[in-house]
Design an enzyme around this catalytic site. Structure first.
Site, PDB file in Angstrom:
ATOM      1  N   SER A  98       0.816  -1.211   0.000  1.00 36.22           N
ATOM      2  CA  SER A  98       0.000   0.000   0.000  1.00 36.22           C
ATOM      3  C   SER A  98       0.847   1.258   0.000  1.00 36.22           C
ATOM      4  CB  SER A  98      -0.960  -0.048   1.193  1.00 36.22           C
ATOM      5  OG  SER A  98      -1.946   0.938   1.111  1.00 36.22           O
ATOM      6  N   ASP A 238      -2.529   6.443  -3.217  1.00 36.68           N
ATOM      7  CA  ASP A 238      -1.351   5.771  -2.674  1.00 36.68           C
ATOM      8  C   ASP A 238      -0.986   4.629  -3.613  1.00 36.68           C
ATOM      9  OD1 ASP A 238      -3.408   4.020  -2.072  1.00 36.68           O
ATOM     10  OD2 ASP A 238      -2.565   3.421  -0.141  1.00 36.68           O
ATOM     11  N   ASP A 240      -1.431   1.471  -3.916  1.00 34.93           N
ATOM     12  CA  ASP A 240      -2.393   0.492  -4.432  1.00 34.93           C
ATOM     13  C   ASP A 240      -3.772   1.097  -4.625  1.00 34.93           C
ATOM     14  OD1 ASP A 240      -3.025   0.708  -1.727  1.00 34.93           O
ATOM     15  OD2 ASP A 240      -3.536  -1.410  -1.513  1.00 34.93           O
ATOM     16  N   ASP A 242      -6.037   2.508  -2.769  1.00 38.26           N
ATOM     17  CA  ASP A 242      -7.197   2.366  -1.889  1.00 38.26           C
ATOM     18  C   ASP A 242      -7.386   3.576  -0.984  1.00 38.26           C
ATOM     19  OD1 ASP A 242      -5.115   1.917  -0.113  1.00 38.26           O
ATOM     20  OD2 ASP A 242      -5.879   0.012   0.648  1.00 38.26           O
TER      21      ASP A 242
END
Length: 444
Positions: A98, A238, A240, A242
């Protein structure tokens, strides 16, 4: 033995304390517990170089127990969640750390419907990971196979483009920072469907530059680009995709709390916030809570972590929740945090009201708040340290009843996190620095 699963999966430094054998064992454990022989598993990854290594290990583990592995390739985490749910996969694994540095990586397991697992199932998986070699195996004829399933990403794109087509933000100029992460494969296309003009930055991943001086954890470059080009708004994903942090047309940062406030006040005004309830974590700013309550809404707080936010939303019958970090769950749009959906929701409010992001954010005045993450090898021992406990007590007395102090071990790295909030900005900064420094001395 410390617990494998933190607040967002298994995290570690790739090939140092998070190694391929663990990913192999997790693949076997997930196949055994969630899929079963003849079952299926869907796997995605972000842009870190180490992801290929971990995906290969997960695939080997799962196929050894007769489970077919559908490999999506580079996708946002919310895309994996959507595909897992829409495709009725019993489980999915996302290889991503992440917002963490590029050298880190992580393994996030999702259950049926693309939902994060509860603690009980994670505990069962953890037990199976340590017993993975005892789970047996299949003969050649019964082994699972690896399937290139990148085309399934189209299901996610099509769904988000339907949302985008309803936004009506034609002509708005948007700076989009993709953090050199997996959001870059779909985000520019989806936002363009909303009719906005997209200026994309940090969308040239090389395996090592994810989140480096860019994205939601370092939105300064995005904010500067907005101010320099005269854009209407900026969005920083960010690694990834999410989570999302925004910037108004002057380049001022609008964090997750203000984003949640904007969406909550809009829905309250339209009678579209179920039970009038917003669910946030204990870290969310007191100013957000005050603004929502003043508008007639209710705020429910949960522990840190978006799965706890989702649990709280389901208990409260809420449809909106999230965290200061930019994890926002809009339950009538997605079952997990999705930075792209959050951007579309903000654009929708801007278009519907005709207001700038700066004006919308001004309706949610924030109390001074400072957060520190201090490296701490013995992060879980903070409650038993008398010197640190005495300092925390004294700091609370200085803040008074209008302030808050929250101390907690990080769920994703060896660090202790300290949050201080109160009406006096100078005092808040002083206490946050002092407590973080003391924690570093006492817990290393």
């Amino acid at each position: 033995m410390p617990r494998l699963f933190g607040t967002d999966g298994i995290r570690g430094v790739a090939n140092v304390d998070l190694k391929p054998p663990l990913a192999y064992a997790l693949g076997r454990a997930t196949a055994h517990r969630l899929a079963g022989p003849g079952g299926t598993l869907v796997v995605g990854q972000d842009t870190r170089r180490s992801c290929d290594m971990f995906v290969a290990a997960i695939t080997a583990g799962a196929t050894s127990l007769g489970v077919d592995v559908h490999r999506l390739g580079v996708v946002p985490t919310p895309a994996l969640a959507h595909v897992a749910g829409a495709g009725n996969f019993p489980a999915g694994i996302m290889v991503s750390a992440s917002h963490n540095p590029a050298d880190d990586n992580g393994l996030k397991v999702l259950g049926r419907g693309g939902r994060k697992l509860d603690d009980t199932v994670e505990d069962e998986l953890e037990h199976l990971v340590w017993q993975a070699d005892e789970l047996g195996g299949m003969s050649n004829a019964d082994l699972g196979v690896a399937i290139d399933a990148h085309d399934l990403l189209g299901r996610y794109v099509d769904d988000r483009r339907v949302i985008a087509a309803q936004v009506g933000a034609h002509g708005l100029r948007v700076v989009l920072d993709c953090a050199n992460g997996s959001g870059g494969v779909v985000a520019p296309e989806i936002l363009a469907t909303a009719g906005v003009l997209v200026d994309t930055i940090h969308n040239a991943p090389d395996g090592a530059n994810i989140n480096v001086d860019c994205g939601a954890t370092a939105p300064g470059a995005m904010a500067a680009r907005v101010a320099e080009t005269g854009a209407d708004v900026g969005f920083a994903l960010d690694g990834d995709a999410d989570r999302l942090i925004a910037a108004d047309s002057s380049g001022a940062i609008v964090d997750g709390d203000q984003i949640l406030g904007i969406l909550a006040l809009d829905r309250l005004a339209r009678g579209a916030l179920p039970n009038g309830t917003l669910v946030v974590s204990v870290l969310s700013n007191g100013g957000l809570e005050a603004a929502v309550r003043a508008a007639g809404g209710t705020v429910v707080r949960t522990p840190v972590g978006d799965r706890y936010i989702l649990d709280g939303m389901e208990v409260a019958g809420a449809a909106l929740g999230g965290e200061k970090s930019g994890h926002v769950i809009v339950l009538d749009r997605a079952t997990s945090g999705d930075g792209i959906v959050t951007a579309l929701e903000l654009l929708r409010v801007m278009a519907a009201t005709g207001e700038s992001l700066a004006t919308l954010a001004a309706a949610i005045p924030m109390l001074p708040q400072q957060q520190r993450a201090t490296p701490a090898r013995h992060k879980d021992q903070w409650e038993g340290d008398p010197v640190l406990q005495r300092a925390i007590g004294e700091a609370r007395e200085r803040l008074g009843q209008t302030g808050r102090i929250l101390v907690r071990p990080s769920g994703t790295e060896p660090a202790l996190r300290v949050m201080v909030e109160g009406p006096d900005a100078d005092l808040v900064s002083e206490l946050a620095d002092a407590l973080a420094s003391l924690a570093g001395e006492r817990l290393n």
